[in-house]
Scaffold this motif. Sequence first.
Motif, PDB file in Angstrom:
ATOM      1  N   ASP A  17      34.864  37.695  35.862  1.00 60.45           N
ATOM      2  CA  ASP A  17      34.029  36.632  36.413  1.00 60.45           C
ATOM      3  C   ASP A  17      32.735  36.481  35.613  1.00 60.45           C
ATOM      4  OD1 ASP A  17      35.766  36.007  38.570  1.00 60.45           O
ATOM      5  OD2 ASP A  17      34.993  37.721  39.681  1.00 60.45           O
ATOM      6  N   TRP A  18      32.820  36.750  34.324  1.00 57.51           N
ATOM      7  CA  TRP A  18      31.625  36.818  33.481  1.00 57.51           C
ATOM      8  C   TRP A  18      30.789  35.533  33.542  1.00 57.51           C
ATOM      9  CZ3 TRP A  18      30.390  33.625  29.456  1.00 57.51           C
ATOM     10  CH2 TRP A  18      31.401  32.792  28.986  1.00 57.51           C
ATOM     11  N   HIS A  19      31.436  34.389  33.606  1.00 52.31           N
ATOM     12  CA  HIS A  19      30.704  33.121  33.603  1.00 52.31           C
ATOM     13  C   HIS A  19      29.859  32.990  34.876  1.00 52.31           C
ATOM     14  CE1 HIS A  19      29.993  28.760  33.460  1.00 52.31           C
ATOM     15  NE2 HIS A  19      30.127  28.906  32.157  1.00 52.31           N
ATOM     16  N   ASN A  20      30.464  33.268  36.025  1.00 57.67           N
ATOM     17  CA  ASN A  20      29.722  33.204  37.288  1.00 57.67           C
ATOM     18  C   ASN A  20      28.616  34.250  37.343  1.00 57.67           C
ATOM     19  OD1 ASN A  20      31.087  31.016  38.360  1.00 57.67           O
ATOM     20  ND2 ASN A  20      32.650  32.294  39.293  1.00 57.67           N
ATOM     21  N   VAL A  21      28.880  35.431  36.816  1.00 59.65           N
ATOM     22  CA  VAL A  21      27.838  36.467  36.763  1.00 59.65           C
ATOM     23  C   VAL A  21      26.679  35.977  35.897  1.00 59.65           C
ATOM     24  CG1 VAL A  21      27.283  38.815  36.033  1.00 59.65           C
ATOM     25  CG2 VAL A  21      29.449  38.357  37.180  1.00 59.65           C
ATOM     26  N   LEU A  71      25.276  40.026  41.732  1.00 55.78           N
ATOM     27  CA  LEU A  71      26.602  40.467  42.173  1.00 55.78           C
ATOM     28  C   LEU A  71      26.887  40.048  43.605  1.00 55.78           C
ATOM     29  CD1 LEU A  71      26.672  44.050  40.635  1.00 55.78           C
ATOM     30  CD2 LEU A  71      27.892  42.019  39.814  1.00 55.78           C
ATOM     31  N   LYS A  72      25.848  39.963  44.441  1.00 55.37           N
ATOM     32  CA  LYS A  72      26.008  39.581  45.844  1.00 55.37           C
ATOM     33  C   LYS A  72      26.064  38.068  46.048  1.00 55.37           C
ATOM     34  CE  LYS A  72      22.543  42.189  47.299  1.00 55.37           C
ATOM     35  NZ  LYS A  72      21.548  42.808  48.182  1.00 55.37           N
ATOM     36  N   GLY A  77      30.391  37.414  44.478  1.00 54.47           N
ATOM     37  CA  GLY A  77      31.047  38.053  45.610  1.00 54.47           C
ATOM     38  C   GLY A  77      31.409  39.526  45.493  1.00 54.47           C
ATOM     39  N   TYR A  78      30.612  40.292  44.785  1.00 52.07           N
ATOM     40  CA  TYR A  78      30.863  41.730  44.670  1.00 52.07           C
ATOM     41  C   TYR A  78      29.803  42.505  45.459  1.00 52.07           C
ATOM     42  CZ  TYR A  78      34.473  41.126  41.138  1.00 52.07           C
ATOM     43  OH  TYR A  78      35.630  40.793  40.477  1.00 52.07           O
ATOM     44  N   GLU A  79      29.765  42.279  46.760  1.00 56.27           N
ATOM     45  CA  GLU A  79      28.747  42.893  47.614  1.00 56.27           C
ATOM     46  C   GLU A  79      28.868  44.415  47.674  1.00 56.27           C
ATOM     47  OE1 GLU A  79      27.663  41.212  51.341  1.00 56.27           O
ATOM     48  OE2 GLU A  79      28.263  39.210  50.692  1.00 56.27           O
ATOM     49  N   LEU A  80      30.085  44.924  47.748  1.00 56.36           N
ATOM     50  CA  LEU A  80      30.255  46.388  47.811  1.00 56.36           C
ATOM     51  C   LEU A  80      29.752  47.059  46.543  1.00 56.36           C
ATOM     52  CD1 LEU A  80      33.749  46.718  49.554  1.00 56.36           C
ATOM     53  CD2 LEU A  80      31.472  47.093  50.538  1.00 56.36           C
TER      54      LEU A  80
END
Length: 89
Positions: A17-21, A71-72, A77-80
């Motif tokens: 998901d590099w682009h969204n990050v 990330l959150k 969407g990588y909250e954990l």
Amino acid sequence: MDDLQKVRVATWVVRVDWHNVGLALGLPVDTLEVIKNEQRENCDKCYTQALQVWLRGANPRPSWNALCSALKSPTVGYELLAKELSKEH
């Protein structure tokens, strides 16, 4: 925060998901397009280069907090992972 390898290892799972990050980190769309074209859409290389750009000159200054916020974000969407990194840094 300036250790590319440490950041890469800690967040490697998000490279797809590099682009969204990159967007969540505040990188300009034009910069992300250049990265995509230079790296021929190889997500591993794109992610690494996006992190390099972010670590070199982001505003505000790169930090673990900024990374965790990205990330959150709903588009990443990588909250954990963000929670885990928050505890470590």
